[in-house]
Design an enzyme around this catalytic site. Sequence first.
Site, PDB file in Angstrom:
ATOM      1  N   LYS A 120       0.815  -1.209   0.000  1.00 18.82           N
ATOM      2  CA  LYS A 120       0.000   0.000   0.000  1.00 18.82           C
ATOM      3  C   LYS A 120       0.853   1.266   0.000  1.00 18.82           C
ATOM      4  O   LYS A 120       0.409   2.314  -0.436  1.00 18.82           O
ATOM      5  CB  LYS A 120      -0.978  -0.012   1.163  1.00 18.82           C
TER       6      LYS A 120
HETATM    7  C1  LIG Z   1      -4.516  -4.463   1.134  1.00 15.38           C
HETATM    8  C2  LIG Z   1      -3.762  -5.740   1.013  1.00 15.38           C
HETATM    9  C3  LIG Z   1      -4.154  -6.757   0.116  1.00 15.38           C
HETATM   10  C4  LIG Z   1      -5.403  -6.661  -0.739  1.00 15.38           C
HETATM   11  O1  LIG Z   1      -5.294  -5.694  -1.742  1.00 15.38           O
HETATM   12  P1  LIG Z   1      -6.603  -5.141  -2.513  1.00 15.38           P
HETATM   13  O2  LIG Z   1      -6.119  -3.993  -3.298  1.00 15.38           O
HETATM   14  O3  LIG Z   1      -7.560  -4.716  -1.416  1.00 15.38           O
HETATM   15  O4  LIG Z   1      -7.149  -6.248  -3.331  1.00 15.38           O
HETATM   16  C5  LIG Z   1      -3.363  -7.890   0.016  1.00 15.38           C
HETATM   17  N1  LIG Z   1      -2.254  -8.039   0.773  1.00 15.38           N
HETATM   18  C6  LIG Z   1      -1.851  -7.095   1.661  1.00 15.38           C
HETATM   19  C7  LIG Z   1      -0.651  -7.334   2.480  1.00 15.38           C
HETATM   20  C8  LIG Z   1      -2.586  -5.914   1.813  1.00 15.38           C
HETATM   21  O5  LIG Z   1      -2.189  -4.986   2.701  1.00 15.38           O
END
Ligand SMILES: *Cc1c(COP(=O)(O)O)cnc(C)c1O
Length: 475
Positions: A120
């Site tokens: 993120k």
């Molecule tokens: C947010 C997240 C996801 C999922 O991603 P999306 O964009 O919501 O599909 C998967 N793995 C980790 C470690 C995350 O923080």
Amino acid sequence: MKYISTRGHADPQSFCDILLGGLAPDGGLYLPESYPQVSAAELAEWRDLPYHALALKILLKFVDDIPACDLKMLADRTYSANVYRHCRTGRDAGDITPLTTLEPGFHLLELSNGPTLAFKDMAMQLLGHLFEYVLEKRGESINILGATSGDTGSAAEYAMRGKQRVKVFMLSPDGKMSAFQRAQMYSLQEPNIFNIAVRGMFDDAQDIVKAVSSDAEFKAKYRIGAVNSINWARVLAQVVYYFKGYFAATSSNDQCVAFCVPSGNFGNICAGHIARMMGLPIGRLVLATNENDVLDEFFRSGVYRPRATSETHVTSSPSMDISKASNFERFVFDLVGRDAAKLRELWAQVDAGGAFDLRGTPYLAALPGYGFVSGRSSHADRLATIRDVWNRHRIMIDTHTADGVKVAREHLDPTMPMVVLETAQAVKFSETIQEALGRDPVRPKDFDGIELLPQRVDVVDASVDQVKAIITRNC
Ligand SMILES: *Cc1c(COP(=O)(O)O)cnc(C)c1O
């Protein structure tokens, strides 16, 4: 480039106009009115660019209301080696997203080398710089209100810490995150960051955010904004690493690549869909879920059946524990041929707590053309996969990446390399690593002793008024 709403009843907007907002006024999600195309000549020219330069090329295709020289400055600042220095495999951090080969034709794309060790950061860091830039230009300020179960909140806080004109009020469920995740967030000392621990579960925190945000008067008076996963700029920033990963896994632009994406809210893989629509040769988009398999069910059956929050499983890959996928509407808009009336009809059912069923429609017949396949993983699969990758390669993967590796192995195709997106580092989920390997996860050295730092957090009841009072006091 103008942006339109999936529900078709909002005025087209420019990039900076939708940057600070969330949903379109008609309840839809913004998408570019058409996908810019990448020519063969551009693809050839982009192959050897460093990350920040590639990011600029892609941003320029979607953003026409920030001067190119300013966008360049923002991209350079965002994607610099000194921000992405927590390189898991200890290689050149200047790569930003290094590719690790597990076996010939089977790779991990490291997306978790940023400040909070989850993918993120890749988008949120850009958002921090964009917000600061646009707010400064407009002489405005914003108070970001969010709820987190872990990764989103820390990524948002690290992106916004110390930024002028931005304050962050982040709600988290008291005592429910790992000690490492708590330390990451609560140890921040910047005066523009406010951690609020709510006595209750994540859903209680989320409900408070919804209640505050739907109080139009309060929202306007205190300039409340969001940085949740439906934010268009976040999706856009994620498009870049599909190009980077494609170039890293191939030697020529005639090849196709498969990407496997551990998915929750469909934000990450939606960026893959967009890269593919732009003309990047992506042969397959492999969607991996955990026990919360609403998306796997859709891609297998054509039925989209969001769950009640009470039906959501609490799993060891918690960032994928979703009951409905908030970005999925963007893909379905394309799938129904951008027919906003059809989209509204489908989401009228979803918004009323129901499901929709595309079986027997031309839309389901069109689905294979979009390259998606899917699979699901369980706690036992996660443990076995973490163990297998460790035993064979001495590489420690986190629980979400393990879901990806497990599902990717079920969709191997000898004609194309498979790239699994590594979405977090193992240290964030040490309990499950202990369970799988009987040892503590590798910890980048900046994080030594982070749990011992002083923490700043207000603990409150699950009460809208108490949260509003904290905002009022500090704005
Ligand atoms: C947010 C997240 C996801 C999922 O991603 P999306 O964009 O919501 O599909 C998967 N793995 C980790 C470690 C995350 O923080």
